[in-house]
Design a protein around this motif. Structure first.
Motif, short mmCIF file in Angstrom:
data_model
loop_
_atom_site.label_atom_id
_atom_site.label_comp_id
_atom_site.label_asym_id
_atom_site.label_seq_id
_atom_site.Cartn_x
_atom_site.Cartn_y
_atom_site.Cartn_z
N ASP A 44 0.74 -1.30 -0.05
CA ASP A 44 -0.10 -0.02 -0.19
C ASP A 44 0.88 1.37 0.05
O ASP A 44 0.44 2.29 -0.58
N PHE A 45 2.22 1.28 0.38
CA PHE A 45 2.95 2.57 0.64
C PHE A 45 4.30 2.14 0.54
O PHE A 45 4.94 1.30 1.09
N TYR A 78 7.09 7.75 -2.31
CA TYR A 78 6.42 8.94 -1.77
C TYR A 78 7.65 10.12 -1.78
O TYR A 78 7.07 11.21 -2.41
N ILE A 79 8.63 9.73 -1.23
CA ILE A 79 9.84 11.01 -1.15
C ILE A 79 9.95 11.45 -2.71
O ILE A 79 10.24 12.61 -3.12
N LYS A 128 7.80 13.54 10.32
CA LYS A 128 6.97 12.83 11.32
C LYS A 128 5.51 12.32 10.69
O LYS A 128 5.04 11.07 11.16
N ILE A 129 5.22 12.54 9.66
CA ILE A 129 3.92 12.36 9.02
C ILE A 129 4.52 10.71 8.12
O ILE A 129 3.74 9.78 8.08
N LEU A 130 5.62 10.77 7.55
CA LEU A 130 6.07 9.83 7.18
C LEU A 130 6.26 8.74 8.09
O LEU A 130 6.08 7.45 7.61
N ALA A 131 6.75 9.01 9.01
CA ALA A 131 6.90 8.06 10.28
C ALA A 131 5.51 7.48 10.41
O ALA A 131 5.55 6.07 10.66
N LYS A 132 4.49 8.01 10.60
CA LYS A 132 3.15 7.61 10.83
C LYS A 132 2.73 6.64 9.70
O LYS A 132 2.10 5.87 10.14
N LYS A 133 2.94 7.28 8.65
CA LYS A 133 2.71 6.23 7.33
C LYS A 133 3.18 5.07 7.53
O LYS A 133 2.62 4.16 6.98
N CYS A 134 4.54 4.88 8.23
CA CYS A 134 5.11 3.54 8.13
C CYS A 134 4.70 2.83 9.43
O CYS A 134 5.40 1.57 9.60
N ASN A 149 12.02 5.82 16.15
CA ASN A 149 12.08 4.46 15.60
C ASN A 149 12.52 4.68 14.13
O ASN A 149 13.36 3.78 13.50
N PHE A 150 11.60 5.26 13.40
CA PHE A 150 11.66 5.61 11.93
C PHE A 150 12.92 6.07 11.47
O PHE A 150 13.61 6.02 10.65
N ALA A 151 13.38 7.08 12.45
CA ALA A 151 14.88 7.89 11.97
C ALA A 151 15.93 6.84 12.39
O ALA A 151 16.74 6.79 11.33
#
Length: 300
Positions: free
Chosen positions: A201-202, A207-208, A219-225, A231-233
């Protein structure tokens, strides 16, 4: 501004094999593996901001998700202190190379319990100094050209079992590359690895790529993941070797290169098209990543 992502239908077309002689391929990336074997001429390639000069008999491999390009040049080049310098004039007529593109899952193993080739190929990107370029000397005991030519012939004729023969030839090449990488620090590992950053789905990289000219909220990218920011970073840096901010900047610079090298657009225009706040921001970032100014890149 065009995206860098190159779509492929791995399900219906798990491999491609063909010859070429073009001198310009703009920066791009994809989910499949690509190998180029240079048969004639000289070829300058760039992979993840590393520059290589190929001579006949050399092979370069582009791993999935690696941004790579072949820049147009009016001159042949030699390497001096890690930088290209102009030599004799060369044209597309002087070039001939073979290309293999394939989904890693076509690779096969014959020894039960041995590490799977796709996993080893993925591990090879973790070497401290990735070996994208394999020289003629390193390949001197391997019939690399014959393997490429066999694949091209099979694709052209599509006789019974052609897909098996292509997969076999690709597996032979990759096996030899892994043997070379093992002498350069590749560690055999059976541990499972997977991407936190793409699913059906993503895909954070797509996206980038698609939104690089816009303001991207990490922060929105992290949420999408499905991850918290910290943790995302951490996982992003571990998987791609850059922070997310650095990767976004790198994508913007790659897109800027196309405008910089092949148009006469001003730096103000290029900075606006590629997501930088202004020309000064563009120049600072460009110099940080390319170790030269946009003006120097264009003049070179």
């Amino acid at each position: 501004m065009d995206n860098l992502f190159e779509y492929s239908d791995n399900l219906n077309e798990p491999f491609q094999a063909f010859s070429g002689n073009w001198t310009t391929v703009n920066p791009h990336w994809h989910y499949f593996t690509e190998m180029i074997y240079l048969q004639k001429g000289r070829l300058a390639v760039e992979v993840e901001n590393r520059e290589y000069l190929m001579s006949p008999g050399d092979l370069v491999i582009f791993h999935p998700k690696q941004i790579h390009s072949i820049y147009y040049f009016e001159n042949d080049y030699s390497l001096k202190n890690g930088n290209f310098r102009s030599c004799n004039k060369t044209t597309a007529d002087d070039l001939l190379f073979y290309v293999l593109k394939f989904d890693d899952m076509v690779l096969s193993n014959t020894t039960p319990g041995s590490p799977k080739l796709p996993r080893l190929l993925d591990n090879s990107t973790q070497i401290k100094n990735p070996m994208n370029l394999i020289t003629k000397e390193q390949l001197q005991y391997i019939p690399t050209q014959k393997h490429f030519e066999n694949c091209i012939w099979e694709i052209q004729h599509k006789q019974f079992g052609y897909d098996i023969k292509i997969a076999s030839n690709i597996s032979l090449i990759i096996t030899e590359l892994i043997r070379i990488w093992l002498t350069k620090g590749l560690i055999l590992s059976s541990s499972k690895s997977y991407s936190y950053f793409s699913n059906t789905d993503f895909s954070v990289l797509e996206y980038i790529d698609k939104h690089s000219s816009e303001s991207i909220n990490i922060k929105i990218l992290a949420k999408k993941c499905g991850m918290c920011y910290s943790n995302f970073a951490k996982q992003f840096k571990a998987q791609f070797g850059k922070t997310c901010k650095e990767y976004i900047e790198f994508i913007r610079i790659c897109k800027a290169d196309t405008l910089l090298l092949y148009t006469d657009k001003t730096l103000d225009y290029i900075s606006q098209e590629t997501g930088f706040t202004d020309a000064s921001h563009f120049i600072r970032t460009y110099k940080k990543i390319r170790n030269m100014t946009p003006k120097q890149r264009r003049s070179n």
